[in-house]
Design a protein around this motif. Structure first.
Motif, PDB file in Angstrom:
ATOM      1  N   ILE A   1       0.732  -1.202  -0.445  1.00 50.24           N
ATOM      2  CA  ILE A   1       0.063   0.149  -0.157  1.00 50.24           C
ATOM      3  C   ILE A   1       0.852   0.755   0.323  1.00 50.24           C
ATOM      4  CG2 ILE A   1      -1.662   1.379   1.109  1.00 50.24           C
ATOM      5  CD1 ILE A   1      -2.542  -1.517   2.062  1.00 50.24           C
TER       6      ILE A   1
ATOM      7  N   PRO B   1       1.010   5.085   0.266  1.00 51.29           N
ATOM      8  CA  PRO B   1      -0.579   6.003   0.535  1.00 51.29           C
ATOM      9  C   PRO B   1      -0.302   7.465  -0.149  1.00 51.29           C
ATOM     10  CG  PRO B   1       0.695   5.734   2.312  1.00 51.29           C
ATOM     11  CD  PRO B   1       0.974   4.652   1.143  1.00 51.29           C
TER      12      PRO B   1
ATOM     13  N   THR C   1      -5.219  10.080  -2.834  1.00 55.73           N
ATOM     14  CA  THR C   1      -5.393   8.602  -2.936  1.00 55.73           C
ATOM     15  C   THR C   1      -4.013   7.608  -2.483  1.00 55.73           C
ATOM     16  OG1 THR C   1      -3.594   9.006  -5.299  1.00 55.73           O
ATOM     17  CG2 THR C   1      -6.340   9.075  -5.230  1.00 55.73           C
ATOM     18  N   ALA C   2      -4.182   6.539  -2.539  1.00 55.72           N
ATOM     19  CA  ALA C   2      -3.671   5.285  -2.080  1.00 55.72           C
ATOM     20  C   ALA C   2      -3.487   4.079  -3.692  1.00 55.72           C
ATOM     21  CB  ALA C   2      -3.467   4.847  -1.353  1.00 55.72           C
TER      22      ALA C   2
ATOM     23  N   THR D   1      -8.675   5.837  -2.548  1.00 61.01           N
ATOM     24  CA  THR D   1      -8.834   7.187  -1.908  1.00 61.01           C
ATOM     25  C   THR D   1      -8.283   6.619  -0.821  1.00 61.01           C
ATOM     26  OG1 THR D   1     -11.106   7.334  -1.149  1.00 61.01           O
ATOM     27  CG2 THR D   1     -10.494   8.336  -2.986  1.00 61.01           C
ATOM     28  N   VAL D   2      -6.688   7.208  -0.097  1.00 60.75           N
ATOM     29  CA  VAL D   2      -6.904   7.386   1.106  1.00 60.75           C
ATOM     30  C   VAL D   2      -8.265   7.273   2.155  1.00 60.75           C
ATOM     31  CG1 VAL D   2      -5.337   8.188   2.815  1.00 60.75           C
ATOM     32  CG2 VAL D   2      -4.904   8.005   0.915  1.00 60.75           C
ATOM     33  N   ASP D   3      -9.150   7.586   2.138  1.00 59.66           N
ATOM     34  CA  ASP D   3     -10.398   7.158   2.772  1.00 59.66           C
ATOM     35  C   ASP D   3     -10.820   6.072   2.910  1.00 59.66           C
ATOM     36  OD1 ASP D   3     -10.390  10.187   3.736  1.00 59.66           O
ATOM     37  OD2 ASP D   3     -11.660  10.639   2.565  1.00 59.66           O
ATOM     38  N   SER D   4     -10.098   5.346   1.788  1.00 60.22           N
ATOM     39  CA  SER D   4     -11.655   4.422   1.306  1.00 60.22           C
ATOM     40  C   SER D   4     -10.221   3.259   1.933  1.00 60.22           C
ATOM     41  CB  SER D   4     -11.395   3.553  -0.721  1.00 60.22           C
ATOM     42  OG  SER D   4     -12.122   4.172  -0.619  1.00 60.22           O
ATOM     43  N   ILE D   5      -8.649   3.301   1.856  1.00 56.40           N
ATOM     44  CA  ILE D   5      -8.445   2.448   2.901  1.00 56.40           C
ATOM     45  C   ILE D   5      -8.820   2.395   4.311  1.00 56.40           C
ATOM     46  CG2 ILE D   5      -5.921   2.027   3.530  1.00 56.40           C
ATOM     47  CD1 ILE D   5      -5.887   1.690   0.632  1.00 56.40           C
ATOM     48  N   GLY D   6      -8.919   3.404   4.325  1.00 54.55           N
ATOM     49  CA  GLY D   6      -9.252   3.659   6.479  1.00 54.55           C
ATOM     50  C   GLY D   6     -10.772   3.162   6.253  1.00 54.55           C
TER      51      GLY D   6
END
Length: 68
Positions: free
Chosen positions: A16, A18, A22-23, A40-45
């Motif tokens: 991953i 980041p 985006t990531a 998106t980084v938000d989706s990773i979280g």
């Protein structure tokens, strides 16, 4: 998980990377093959994706999504 997409490939998260928004998520899908998706980084979280997790590359039109 139910989706309208019919093209899914199971893999293991091996990297991953980041960024600010985006990531890149890299999946090992076996046989020496990998798939990389930018989400998106938000989706990773929200999905709590971590290296070593089992995940799916989901293909719909021109997009590749990651699902767990």
């Amino acid at each position: 998980m139910l989706l309208s997409a019919r093209n899914t490939i199971k893999g293991k998260v091996i990297e991953i990377v980041p960024g600010i928004v985006t990531a890149k998520v890299k999946l090992d899908i076996g046989g020496g093959n990998t798939i990389v998706s930018v989400i998106t980084v938000d989706s990773i979280g929200e999905l709590n994706i971590k290296v070593g997790d089992e995940a799916y590359a989901i293909f719909k039109s021109t997009e590749v999504m990651i699902g767990i």
